[in-house]
Design a protein around this motif. Structure first.
Motif, PDB file in Angstrom:
ATOM      1  N   TYR B 125       4.503  51.782 -10.957  1.00  0.00           N
ATOM      2  CA  TYR B 125       3.521  51.944 -12.032  1.00  0.00           C
ATOM      3  C   TYR B 125       2.506  50.825 -11.925  1.00  0.00           C
ATOM      4  O   TYR B 125       2.781  49.686 -12.287  1.00  0.00           O
ATOM      5  N   ASP B 126       1.358  51.169 -11.398  1.00  0.00           N
ATOM      6  CA  ASP B 126       0.310  50.162 -11.246  1.00  0.00           C
ATOM      7  C   ASP B 126      -0.697  50.352 -12.370  1.00  0.00           C
ATOM      8  O   ASP B 126      -0.637  51.330 -13.118  1.00  0.00           O
ATOM      9  N   GLY B 127      -1.613  49.442 -12.481  1.00  0.00           N
ATOM     10  CA  GLY B 127      -2.654  49.541 -13.490  1.00  0.00           C
ATOM     11  C   GLY B 127      -3.524  48.310 -13.411  1.00  0.00           C
ATOM     12  O   GLY B 127      -3.145  47.305 -12.820  1.00  0.00           O
ATOM     13  N   GLN B 128      -4.692  48.429 -14.002  1.00  0.00           N
ATOM     14  CA  GLN B 128      -5.634  47.325 -13.895  1.00  0.00           C
ATOM     15  C   GLN B 128      -5.201  46.156 -14.766  1.00  0.00           C
ATOM     16  O   GLN B 128      -4.796  46.339 -15.909  1.00  0.00           O
ATOM     17  N   GLY B 129      -5.271  44.959 -14.219  1.00  0.00           N
ATOM     18  CA  GLY B 129      -4.871  43.769 -14.957  1.00  0.00           C
ATOM     19  C   GLY B 129      -5.856  42.644 -14.741  1.00  0.00           C
ATOM     20  O   GLY B 129      -6.935  42.846 -14.165  1.00  0.00           O
ATOM     21  N   PHE B 130      -5.477  41.464 -15.195  1.00  0.00           N
ATOM     22  CA  PHE B 130      -6.363  40.307 -15.084  1.00  0.00           C
ATOM     23  C   PHE B 130      -5.645  39.146 -14.411  1.00  0.00           C
ATOM     24  O   PHE B 130      -4.479  38.878 -14.681  1.00  0.00           O
ATOM     25  N   LEU B 131      -6.370  38.458 -13.544  1.00  0.00           N
ATOM     26  CA  LEU B 131      -5.878  37.222 -12.935  1.00  0.00           C
ATOM     27  C   LEU B 131      -6.763  36.104 -13.464  1.00  0.00           C
ATOM     28  O   LEU B 131      -7.988  36.152 -13.308  1.00  0.00           O
ATOM     29  N   VAL B 132      -6.161  35.110 -14.128  1.00  0.00           N
ATOM     30  CA  VAL B 132      -6.991  34.043 -14.703  1.00  0.00           C
ATOM     31  C   VAL B 132      -6.437  32.675 -14.334  1.00  0.00           C
ATOM     32  O   VAL B 132      -5.269  32.529 -13.976  1.00  0.00           O
ATOM     33  N   ASN B 133      -7.297  31.691 -14.467  1.00  0.00           N
ATOM     34  CA  ASN B 133      -6.904  30.321 -14.232  1.00  0.00           C
ATOM     35  C   ASN B 133      -6.036  29.849 -15.394  1.00  0.00           C
ATOM     36  O   ASN B 133      -6.338  30.102 -16.552  1.00  0.00           O
ATOM     37  N   LYS B 134      -4.961  29.147 -15.069  1.00  0.00           N
ATOM     38  CA  LYS B 134      -4.064  28.660 -16.115  1.00  0.00           C
ATOM     39  C   LYS B 134      -4.774  27.709 -17.062  1.00  0.00           C
ATOM     40  O   LYS B 134      -4.408  27.567 -18.215  1.00  0.00           O
ATOM     41  N   LYS B 135      -5.803  27.025 -16.537  1.00  0.00           N
ATOM     42  CA  LYS B 135      -6.521  26.041 -17.353  1.00  0.00           C
ATOM     43  C   LYS B 135      -7.113  26.655 -18.619  1.00  0.00           C
ATOM     44  O   LYS B 135      -7.314  25.981 -19.612  1.00  0.00           O
ATOM     45  N   LEU B 136      -7.397  27.959 -18.563  1.00  0.00           N
ATOM     46  CA  LEU B 136      -7.958  28.618 -19.738  1.00  0.00           C
ATOM     47  C   LEU B 136      -6.978  28.602 -20.901  1.00  0.00           C
ATOM     48  O   LEU B 136      -7.361  28.728 -22.054  1.00  0.00           O
ATOM     49  N   GLY B 137      -5.700  28.496 -20.581  1.00  0.00           N
ATOM     50  CA  GLY B 137      -4.681  28.510 -21.621  1.00  0.00           C
ATOM     51  C   GLY B 137      -4.529  29.865 -22.277  1.00  0.00           C
ATOM     52  O   GLY B 137      -4.098  29.980 -23.416  1.00  0.00           O
ATOM     53  N   VAL B 138      -4.906  30.909 -21.572  1.00  0.00           N
ATOM     54  CA  VAL B 138      -4.846  32.255 -22.134  1.00  0.00           C
ATOM     55  C   VAL B 138      -3.500  32.882 -21.785  1.00  0.00           C
ATOM     56  O   VAL B 138      -3.040  32.789 -20.660  1.00  0.00           O
ATOM     57  N   LYS B 139      -2.865  33.506 -22.774  1.00  0.00           N
ATOM     58  CA  LYS B 139      -1.571  34.134 -22.513  1.00  0.00           C
ATOM     59  C   LYS B 139      -1.675  35.650 -22.527  1.00  0.00           C
ATOM     60  O   LYS B 139      -0.770  36.348 -22.101  1.00  0.00           O
ATOM     61  N   SER B 140      -2.777  36.156 -23.075  1.00  0.00           N
ATOM     62  CA  SER B 140      -2.916  37.602 -23.207  1.00  0.00           C
ATOM     63  C   SER B 140      -4.374  37.981 -22.997  1.00  0.00           C
ATOM     64  O   SER B 140      -5.283  37.176 -23.246  1.00  0.00           O
ATOM     65  N   ALA B 141      -4.592  39.215 -22.530  1.00  0.00           N
ATOM     66  CA  ALA B 141      -5.966  39.661 -22.287  1.00  0.00           C
ATOM     67  C   ALA B 141      -6.755  39.737 -23.584  1.00  0.00           C
ATOM     68  O   ALA B 141      -7.973  39.682 -23.580  1.00  0.00           O
ATOM     69  N   LYS B 142      -6.036  39.856 -24.691  1.00  0.00           N
ATOM     70  CA  LYS B 142      -6.706  39.932 -25.985  1.00  0.00           C
ATOM     71  C   LYS B 142      -7.450  38.644 -26.320  1.00  0.00           C
ATOM     72  O   LYS B 142      -8.289  38.602 -27.200  1.00  0.00           O
ATOM     73  N   GLU B 143      -7.088  37.553 -25.640  1.00  0.00           N
ATOM     74  CA  GLU B 143      -7.729  36.267 -25.922  1.00  0.00           C
ATOM     75  C   GLU B 143      -8.929  36.020 -25.020  1.00  0.00           C
ATOM     76  O   GLU B 143      -9.450  34.913 -24.964  1.00  0.00           O
ATOM     77  N   LEU B 144      -9.342  37.024 -24.284  1.00  0.00           N
ATOM     78  CA  LEU B 144     -10.405  36.822 -23.294  1.00  0.00           C
ATOM     79  C   LEU B 144     -11.810  36.999 -23.876  1.00  0.00           C
ATOM     80  O   LEU B 144     -12.770  37.121 -23.135  1.00  0.00           O
ATOM     81  N   ASP B 145     -11.949  37.017 -25.207  1.00  0.00           N
ATOM     82  CA  ASP B 145     -13.265  37.235 -25.814  1.00  0.00           C
ATOM     83  C   ASP B 145     -14.273  36.204 -25.302  1.00  0.00           C
ATOM     84  O   ASP B 145     -14.013  35.009 -25.300  1.00  0.00           O
ATOM     85  N   GLY B 146     -15.417  36.702 -24.841  1.00  0.00           N
ATOM     86  CA  GLY B 146     -16.477  35.811 -24.369  1.00  0.00           C
ATOM     87  C   GLY B 146     -16.306  35.343 -22.939  1.00  0.00           C
ATOM     88  O   GLY B 146     -17.129  34.580 -22.432  1.00  0.00           O
ATOM     89  N   ALA B 147     -15.261  35.776 -22.254  1.00  0.00           N
ATOM     90  CA  ALA B 147     -15.004  35.306 -20.891  1.00  0.00           C
ATOM     91  C   ALA B 147     -15.961  35.973 -19.903  1.00  0.00           C
ATOM     92  O   ALA B 147     -16.506  37.038 -20.169  1.00  0.00           O
ATOM     93  N   SER B 148     -16.169  35.301 -18.774  1.00  0.00           N
ATOM     94  CA  SER B 148     -16.896  35.951 -17.681  1.00  0.00           C
ATOM     95  C   SER B 148     -15.865  36.443 -16.672  1.00  0.00           C
ATOM     96  O   SER B 148     -14.942  35.731 -16.302  1.00  0.00           O
ATOM     97  N   ILE B 149     -16.018  37.699 -16.279  1.00  0.00           N
ATOM     98  CA  ILE B 149     -15.012  38.352 -15.443  1.00  0.00           C
ATOM     99  C   ILE B 149     -15.641  38.795 -14.126  1.00  0.00           C
ATOM    100  O   ILE B 149     -16.685  39.445 -14.121  1.00  0.00           O
ATOM    101  N   CYS B 150     -14.999  38.430 -13.016  1.00  0.00           N
ATOM    102  CA  CYS B 150     -15.466  38.879 -11.700  1.00  0.00           C
ATOM    103  C   CYS B 150     -14.901  40.264 -11.402  1.00  0.00           C
ATOM    104  O   CYS B 150     -13.706  40.497 -11.581  1.00  0.00           O
ATOM    105  N   ILE B 151     -15.773  41.160 -10.942  1.00  0.00           N
ATOM    106  CA  ILE B 151     -15.314  42.510 -10.613  1.00  0.00           C
ATOM    107  C   ILE B 151     -15.965  42.985  -9.326  1.00  0.00           C
ATOM    108  O   ILE B 151     -16.944  42.410  -8.864  1.00  0.00           O
ATOM    109  N   GLN B 152     -15.399  44.048  -8.792  1.00  0.00           N
ATOM    110  CA  GLN B 152     -16.027  44.694  -7.648  1.00  0.00           C
ATOM    111  C   GLN B 152     -17.005  45.731  -8.173  1.00  0.00           C
ATOM    112  O   GLN B 152     -16.634  46.569  -8.999  1.00  0.00           O
ATOM    113  N   ALA B 153     -18.214  45.673  -7.685  1.00  0.00           N
ATOM    114  CA  ALA B 153     -19.249  46.570  -8.188  1.00  0.00           C
ATOM    115  C   ALA B 153     -18.934  48.013  -7.835  1.00  0.00           C
ATOM    116  O   ALA B 153     -18.374  48.303  -6.788  1.00  0.00           O
TER     117      ALA B 153
END
Lengths: 372, 341
Positions: B125-153
């Motif tokens: 069971y795959d699905g889209q997720g997020f890889l983030v730097n630990k320094k952000l201190g984020v534990k959940s994607a719900k806390e990503l408000d205002g973040a800049s996200i790199c994606i493949q166009a």
């Protein structure tokens, strides 16, 4: 007052002064070639600065900080290139999935090829005709027999197990060997006076030249099986080889046609006047001159073909490049793709450069004083 | 990679309409006759199918085919692999070039119907997720408000991302790159706070970073990408075999049967479920047209689902993917086998 005449002065030329220091030796060369004008001086300095800026880090990455020994990714410090990766996977890059205990067969084919074709690369000698006939008619059978196996009672190795450099060379050699005669025939056919043959050849050439190679390969692999009756399947490699040969033949045909058109009309008329029939006129008079003229064009096409073999990646054949990409997705070696690509580039360059040098050598050897 | 193939699939669908129906009949007999299972795998995906140092095709997808070979022949080595690109894969299956397609293919309705294919289950069971730097201190994607996200166009990843943030009333700055390696480099350089892609890819991407331990994959999965093996329409017997090969591996994990203890358990177990599963009781193998101890062969030679997962993508591999959705149903995941009786 008389004085004895001074002895007649004999003219002794002053010994040659050395040329001005600024025009000889290293300094002179530098002045003439690198600093001849303010603009050139500026360019030289800029280029030198760029080289100094870029070359040391590249060399450092390639050689000095690179990791050469070891057997796993832990042996790579990550500061320089990790050649351990190449070393560990070299067997796969060269032979693909060819069973390890059978790889001697591939080596043997290569040794035979080099030894048997050696006379062809030397000056005119007695061995050339037998060597040429051997390479044309016997060698393909031997190579096929050794590669696949059953012909000589060896274990069968399927074409799906061929790979790496071996596959790249196979495709390139078959492509070259098949497209050269095919192309010459197509070129002659295109200039034929018989309308059916001419139309046929023009159609073939324009069709195959009009589609990209990647489309040809894709069709051969994805579409063709749908149109064949069920259960009937061609070997994937064979399909690709046929595609490559047909495609390259069309290109060679146009190169050769250029040569045929460059031969003065007088040569054709001379051949007719001698009473030679068509095959003799072409084989003895026109083609030898025409082909010599277009060596650069033919070799150009061959080099392009050699590099185009990497397109078989889209039909899932593991040529050199694909083997390297494949190894780079092994979780144990993730992140070392750059080393792989550098290695691939080096191998491709070696082969293409050799072909280019050989063609120059051939041009010199066949030079008969007509060069303008 | 999986998404870009949609258009090719649609184009071939029409051509397949006549080819697709022609393949009724006993794939099992044909497989038994030729002596091996021909298995289509990907042309290289970390953990799913790749070539190891010895030139063997390894990975989760490859192991599933080995399991089928073990089920049919009692010998997991009787399998041949055909590497396929995303565009070739369905034609290869339709034209009979391969018997199973196990090439991390997403189960979608159009593939299941119009293309004339059957998905036999979900190996991952795959699905889209997020890889983030630990320094952000984020534990959940719900806390990503205002973040800049790199994606493949130009991928559906981009659309899923926008949908997810809008649904959760959050803002983000997308930074597009053409290649996944470029976006990883950009994240390392601090150009973006995190990157998004299918989770299985994120773990592979993480290994390539200079300091993998500084980054985490967040638990949220924002799209559904069930990956599974595929067979042709029209041969239900073969469909059942491939389907149940995966199920029995899941069941084996549930009952605690591993490659080490399964041979022993077949003789000594007193649990009626286990006895039925391993063929010590009843004649269940016959229903499949297989040997009665086929499950023992599968588990002994390839392992249960958990072993297969750990070895290829889980803790036993460099990827170290968490079980997550792929845990057993009784451990909070989705892997569930119907009863074997």
């Amino acid at each position: 007052m008389t004085e004895p005449n001074p002895p007649a002065a004999t003219f002794t030329p002053h010994p040659d002064l050395p040329p001005p220091a600024a025009t000889t030796g290293v300094i002179g060369w530098l002045r003439a070639n690198l600093f001849s004008s303010p603009l050139n001086a500026l360019m030289t300095l800029l280029v030198a600065a760029a080289l100094l800026r870029w070359i040391p880090p590249i060399l450092d990455w390639l050689i000095f900080s690179a990791d050469w020994s070891g057997s796993s990714r832990q042996d790579c410090t990550g500061e320089g290139a990790c050649w351990v990766f190449i070393k560990q996977r070299l067997g796969q890059f060269i032979y693909g999935f060819y069973p390890e205990d059978q790889r001697w067969r591939v080596n043997l084919v290569w040794v035979i090829a080099v030894v048997a074709s050696w006379p062809l690369f030397l000056k005119r000698n007695r061995l050339q005709v037998p060597a040429g006939l051997f390479m044309l008619f016997v060698f393909p059978v031997i190579a096929y027999g050794l590669y696949t196996g059953p012909l000589f009672g060896l274990p069968h190795v399927e074409t799906s197990q061929w790979g790496g450099l071996m596959l790249t060379l196979t495709i390139a050699v078959v492509g070259i060997a098949g497209s050269l005669p095919g192309g010459i025939l197509l070129a002659l056919g295109r200039r034929s006076k018989m309308p059916v043959i001419r139309t046929l050849c023009v159609t073939i050439i324009e069709f195959w030249r009009g589609v990209p190679l990647i489309t040809v390969l894709f069709m051969s692999s994805v579409m063709l099986p749908l149109f064949l009756p069920e259960g009937m399947s061609f070997d994937k490699l064979l399909r690709a080889l046929i595609g490559v040969v047909l495609f390259e033949s069309a290109y060679i045909a146009e190169v050769v046609r250029g040569g045929l058109q460059a031969i003065p009309k007088g040569q054709y008329e001379a051949a007719d006047a001698l009473g030679l029939n068509y095959p003799k006129a072409m084989g003895l008079i026109i083609l030898p001159q025409a082909l010599k003229l277009v060596i650069p064009g033919i070799v150009n096409t061959m080099i392009a073909l050699f590099k185009d073999t990497s397109l078989v990646i889209i039909i899932g054949l593991y040529d050199l490049l694909n083997s390297i990409q494949q190894a780079a997705v092994d979780p144990n070696w993730l992140g070392f793709a750059t080393e792989g690509y550098v290695f691939a580039a080096l191998l491709y360059w070696v082969f293409c450069f050799s072909m280019s040098r050989y063609s120059q050598h051939l041009e010199r050897r066949l030079h008969t004083g007509h060069k303008r | 990679m999986r998404k870009s193939s949609h258009s090719a699939a649609v184009v071939t669908a029409a051509l397949l309409a006549f080819a697709g129906t022609a393949h009724a009949g006993a794939t099992l007999d044909a497989v038994k006759k030729k002596g091996f299972v021909q298995c289509g795998v990907s042309d290289g995906l970390p953990g799913f199918s790749y070539t190891d140092d010895k030139g063997n095709v390894s990975g989760l997808d490859a192991d599933l085919c080995r399991a089928v070979a073990a089920a049919v022949f009692g010998d997991a080595t009787k399998v041949k692999f055909t590497p396929l690109t995303a565009k070739e894969r369905f034609t290869a299956l339709q034209s009979g070039e391969i018997d199973i397609l196990s090439r991390n293919t997403t189960w979608t309705s159009s593939r299941d119907t119009a293309l004339g294919l059957n998905f036999t289950g979900v190996t991952y069971y795959d699905g889209q997720g997020f890889l983030v730097n630990k320094k952000l201190g984020v534990k959940s994607a719900k806390e990503l408000d205002g973040a800049s996200i790199c994606i493949q166009a130009g991928t559906t990843t981009e659309l899923n991302l926008a949908d997810y943030f809008r649904a959760n009333n959050m803002k983000f700055t997308p930074i597009s790159y053409d290649k996944s390696d470029e976006s990883a480099k950009a994240m390392e350089a601090g150009r973006c706070d995190g990157l998004t892609s299918d989770q299985s890819q994120l773990y592979a991407q993480r290994i390539k970073l200079a300091a993998p331990d500084d980054y985490i994959v967040l638990p949220e999965v924002i799209s559904k990408e069930p990956l599974g093996p595929v067979v042709r329409h029209g041969d239900d017997e073969w469909f059942d075999i491939v389907k149940w090969t995966l199920y029995v591996q899941v069941a084996a994990e549930e009952y605690g049967l591993t490659s080490k203890n399964v041979a022993e358990a077949a003789k000594t177990s007193t649990n009626p479920d286990v006895k039925r599963l391993l063929g010590a009781e009843g004649e269940k193998g016959k229903d499949f047209g297989l040997a009665n101890d086929w499950v023992v062969n599968v588990v002994r030679q390839v392992g249960n689902y958990g072993e297969m997962f750990n070895r290829n993508v889980g803790d036993g591999s460099p990827l170290k993917i968490k079980r997550g959705l792929n845990a057993l149903w009784n451990q909070g995941g989705l892997q569930y086998a119907p009863p074997f009786r």
